[in-house]
Design a protein around this motif. Structure first.
Motif, PDB file in Angstrom:
ATOM      1  N   PRO A   8      -8.638  15.904  68.116  1.00 24.86           N
ATOM      2  CA  PRO A   8      -7.810  16.382  66.944  1.00 24.86           C
ATOM      3  C   PRO A   8      -6.743  17.097  67.468  1.00 24.86           C
ATOM      4  O   PRO A   8      -6.699  17.576  68.689  1.00 24.86           O
ATOM      5  CB  PRO A   8      -8.408  17.488  66.006  1.00 24.86           C
ATOM      6  CG  PRO A   8      -9.715  17.909  67.255  1.00 24.86           C
ATOM      7  CD  PRO A   8      -9.883  16.630  68.210  1.00 24.86           C
ATOM      8  N   LEU A  11      -8.810  22.333  67.701  1.00 27.98           N
ATOM      9  CA  LEU A  11     -10.168  22.571  67.348  1.00 27.98           C
ATOM     10  C   LEU A  11     -10.672  23.704  67.739  1.00 27.98           C
ATOM     11  O   LEU A  11     -10.207  24.490  68.767  1.00 27.98           O
ATOM     12  CB  LEU A  11     -10.565  21.548  68.738  1.00 27.98           C
ATOM     13  CG  LEU A  11     -12.235  21.452  68.902  1.00 27.98           C
ATOM     14  CD1 LEU A  11     -12.829  21.005  67.381  1.00 27.98           C
ATOM     15  CD2 LEU A  11     -12.679  20.379  70.139  1.00 27.98           C
ATOM     16  N   SER A  12     -11.361  24.266  67.131  1.00 26.61           N
ATOM     17  CA  SER A  12     -12.084  25.961  67.149  1.00 26.61           C
ATOM     18  C   SER A  12     -13.695  25.535  67.157  1.00 26.61           C
ATOM     19  O   SER A  12     -14.203  25.345  66.130  1.00 26.61           O
ATOM     20  CB  SER A  12     -11.637  26.677  65.985  1.00 26.61           C
ATOM     21  OG  SER A  12     -11.963  27.843  66.047  1.00 26.61           O
ATOM     22  N   ALA A  19     -17.207  20.721  73.446  1.00 26.41           N
ATOM     23  CA  ALA A  19     -15.761  20.348  72.640  1.00 26.41           C
ATOM     24  C   ALA A  19     -15.444  18.757  73.167  1.00 26.41           C
ATOM     25  O   ALA A  19     -15.729  18.613  74.354  1.00 26.41           O
ATOM     26  CB  ALA A  19     -14.915  21.366  73.265  1.00 26.41           C
ATOM     27  N   MET A  21     -12.563  15.880  72.951  1.00 30.40           N
ATOM     28  CA  MET A  21     -11.333  15.712  72.413  1.00 30.40           C
ATOM     29  C   MET A  21     -10.964  14.162  72.913  1.00 30.40           C
ATOM     30  O   MET A  21     -11.550  13.713  73.645  1.00 30.40           O
ATOM     31  CB  MET A  21     -10.266  16.456  73.175  1.00 30.40           C
ATOM     32  CG  MET A  21     -10.241  18.054  72.880  1.00 30.40           C
ATOM     33  SD  MET A  21      -9.500  19.156  74.088  1.00 30.40           S
ATOM     34  CE  MET A  21     -10.890  19.446  74.695  1.00 30.40           C
ATOM     35  N   THR A 108      -4.206  18.527  72.255  1.00 34.44           N
ATOM     36  CA  THR A 108      -5.251  19.378  71.596  1.00 34.44           C
ATOM     37  C   THR A 108      -5.401  20.729  71.840  1.00 34.44           C
ATOM     38  O   THR A 108      -5.714  20.996  73.177  1.00 34.44           O
ATOM     39  CB  THR A 108      -6.510  18.483  71.742  1.00 34.44           C
ATOM     40  OG1 THR A 108      -6.432  17.208  71.060  1.00 34.44           O
ATOM     41  CG2 THR A 108      -7.694  19.431  71.000  1.00 34.44           C
ATOM     42  N   LEU A 110      -7.310  23.981  72.035  1.00 35.25           N
ATOM     43  CA  LEU A 110      -8.895  24.225  71.818  1.00 35.25           C
ATOM     44  C   LEU A 110      -8.803  25.811  71.757  1.00 35.25           C
ATOM     45  O   LEU A 110      -8.302  26.475  72.547  1.00 35.25           O
ATOM     46  CB  LEU A 110      -9.746  23.716  73.017  1.00 35.25           C
ATOM     47  CG  LEU A 110     -11.165  24.234  73.133  1.00 35.25           C
ATOM     48  CD1 LEU A 110     -11.964  23.734  72.027  1.00 35.25           C
ATOM     49  CD2 LEU A 110     -11.740  23.778  74.435  1.00 35.25           C
TER      50      LEU A 110
END
Lengths: 114, 112
Positions: A8, A11-12, A19, A21, A108, A110
């Motif tokens: 995405p 991203l959290s 995580a 990606m 992305t 993060l």
């Protein structure tokens, strides 16, 4: 236009979570690279995966490459607050006559919450 | 530790000034690059060089020129700085394909 597109865009996650990606690209490539950029700093090279490789590991990082789908993923396991950064993919296209010049995606972002 | 060093982290210049951004690498890399990075626009290639005295335009060369008189040094020149050149400038080097880039820490240029 950028060949690599990360997904995405943002991203959290919580510390300790994984995580993932993704990066998609359009043309045939020789290799794909992943970079990290902390806020206000330069990019740091994380890992390079060649077109004939399917998976590569470096510490808590795992990169996969699917050339049939023209996509790659970066997995960061057991994330830490220090992993908060932007992550970029870059590709060396096979037909690129300007050897040495990669095409970068838009990244992305993060965020890892403590 | 191998390095790409950019001469300034922050720079403030006036409109119309001629601006020099210097970049030095100590890895004997053939290729050197100048990018600018703006929010929402990603990294955009300005110029790159694959050998001493050789240069090629990237995606956004207008308003910029470069110089590479020695292998280790790649300079970006803003001939007449304008406010739309306010940006983060990133220098990078790499050997021929097969290895990743090494980036400098960046120069945040503000043109007022």
């Amino acid at each position: 236009s950028q060949q690599g597109e990360e997904d995405p865009q943002a991203l959290s996650i919580q510390e300790g979570e994984n995580a993932t990606m993704n990066c998609s690209y359009k043309t045939s490539i020789n290799n794909l690279q992943w970079y990290r950029q902390n806020s206000g700093r330069g990019l740091v090279h994380l890992i390079l995966i060649r077109s004939n490789e399917r998976e590569k590991h470096s510490g808590r990082l795992r990169v996969t490459l699917d050339t049939s789908k023209k996509s790659s993923s970066l997995l960061i396991t057991a994330s830490r607050a220090a992993d908060t950064a932007s992550y970029f993919c870059a590709t060396d296209a096979t037909q690129n006559t300007n050897a040495g010049k990669s095409t970068f995606g838009d990244g992305t972002t993060l965020t890892v919450k403590p | 530790d191998v390095k790409v060093t950019q001469s300034s982290r922050y720079l403030v210049k006036r409109t119309g000034e001629k601006v020099f951004l210097e970049c030095v690498q100590d890895m004997d890399h053939e290729n050197m690059f100048w990018y600018r990075q703006d929010p929402g626009l990603g990294l955009r290639l300005i110029y790159f060089s694959y050998d001493v005295k050789m240069k090629e335009k990237g995606d956004i060369p207008e308003g910029y020129s470069v110089s590479r008189e020695k292998k280790e040094r790649f300079s970006l020149i803003l001939e007449s700085a304008s406010t739309n050149q306010t940006s983060m400038y990133l220098c990078a080097s790499r050997p021929w394909t097969g290895r990743g880039y090494t980036f400098g820490s960046g120069t945040r240029l503000t043109v007022v």
